[in-house]
Scaffold this motif. Structure first.
Motif, PDB file in Angstrom:
ATOM      1  N   LYS A  32      20.733 -18.314   0.778  1.00  0.00           N
ATOM      2  CA  LYS A  32      19.344 -18.602   0.390  1.00  0.00           C
ATOM      3  C   LYS A  32      18.479 -17.339   0.422  1.00  0.00           C
ATOM      4  CE  LYS A  32      17.809 -22.357  -0.008  1.00  0.00           C
ATOM      5  NZ  LYS A  32      17.438 -22.957  -1.256  1.00  0.00           N
ATOM      6  N   GLU A  95      12.929 -18.566  -6.903  1.00  0.00           N
ATOM      7  CA  GLU A  95      12.365 -19.860  -6.512  1.00  0.00           C
ATOM      8  C   GLU A  95      13.137 -20.425  -5.316  1.00  0.00           C
ATOM      9  OE1 GLU A  95       9.443 -22.725  -7.114  1.00  0.00           O
ATOM     10  OE2 GLU A  95       9.775 -21.072  -8.492  1.00  0.00           O
ATOM     11  N   ASP A  96      12.409 -20.790  -4.268  1.00  0.00           N
ATOM     12  CA  ASP A  96      12.988 -21.396  -3.058  1.00  0.00           C
ATOM     13  C   ASP A  96      14.016 -20.503  -2.352  1.00  0.00           C
ATOM     14  OD1 ASP A  96      11.416 -23.689  -3.352  1.00  0.00           O
ATOM     15  OD2 ASP A  96      12.883 -24.605  -4.698  1.00  0.00           O
ATOM     16  N   ILE A 126      10.364 -18.859  -0.921  1.00  0.00           N
ATOM     17  CA  ILE A 126      10.003 -19.572   0.299  1.00  0.00           C
ATOM     18  C   ILE A 126       9.327 -18.609   1.266  1.00  0.00           C
ATOM     19  CG2 ILE A 126      10.925 -20.670   2.394  1.00  0.00           C
ATOM     20  CD1 ILE A 126      13.202 -21.757   0.712  1.00  0.00           C
TER      21      ILE A 126
END
Length: 179
Positions: A32, A95-96, A126
């Motif tokens: 992530k 994104e994210d 994020i």
């Protein structure tokens, strides 16, 4: 022009491994997380960190991009010197994701402010963190601080911090240059 050695090649290597370990500690498998080298000089640091993460710590699938901030700078078209753009190379959406900006020297904070604006074209992260090899802590114009720093330096205004990379200048070293 007078210069003194702040970091030798061995010290730079030790710091790079420490920074890589700190990134692993906070981002584990990087599924992530994306690493963004700020053009031009942050790219050398980002490339070196990715190499250490992949080869020494066996982390795969690291997403790394390069971000050009030239047209987002607040001094664009303000001076006599014509700024030359570099290439942005980000082939993923942020994104994210957790974004880690990587630059060699944190000085006034204005480059990071420009990077914060520029990254919005690629999505809404994020979280955004900053990793820098050298933190010139008493030179800020903006309230920006690194999450990861290699070395903190107290250089006065007529001194410049010069980072030399093996890939570009033929050696790994950091100098404080008096003008």
């Amino acid at each position: 022009m007078n210069h003194k050695v702040l970091l030798t090649a061995k010290e730079v290597n030790i710091i790079l491994h420490r920074l890589a370990c700190q990134l692993i500690e906070n981002h584990q498998d990087f599924s992530k997380t994306v690493l963004i080298g700020i053009q031009p000089r942050g790219v050398f640091l980002a490339d070196r960190l990715v190499k250490i993460l992949e080869e020494d710590y066996k982390i795969s699938n690291i997403q790394k991009g390069n971000l050009d901030i030239t047209f987002y700078r607040d001094d664009f078209r303000r001076g006599e010197k014509i700024l030359e753009a570099n290439k942005t190379d980000i082939d993923f959406v942020v994104e994210d994701k957790n974004v880690v900006f990587i630059d060699d020297v944190l000085y006034t904070g204005r480059s990071i402010r420009a990077a914060l604006t520029a990254i919005q074209s690629f999505g809404r992260p994020i979280n955004i963190e900053l990793l820098t090899l050298i933190d010139r802590r008493f030179s800020r114009h903006l309230p920006i601080q690194p999450n990861y720093r290699g070395r903190q330096v107290d250089a006065i205004n007529n001194e410049k911090v010069k980072v030399s990379w093996l890939e570009n200048e033929g050696e790994d070293a950091v100098y404080v240059v008096s003008t």
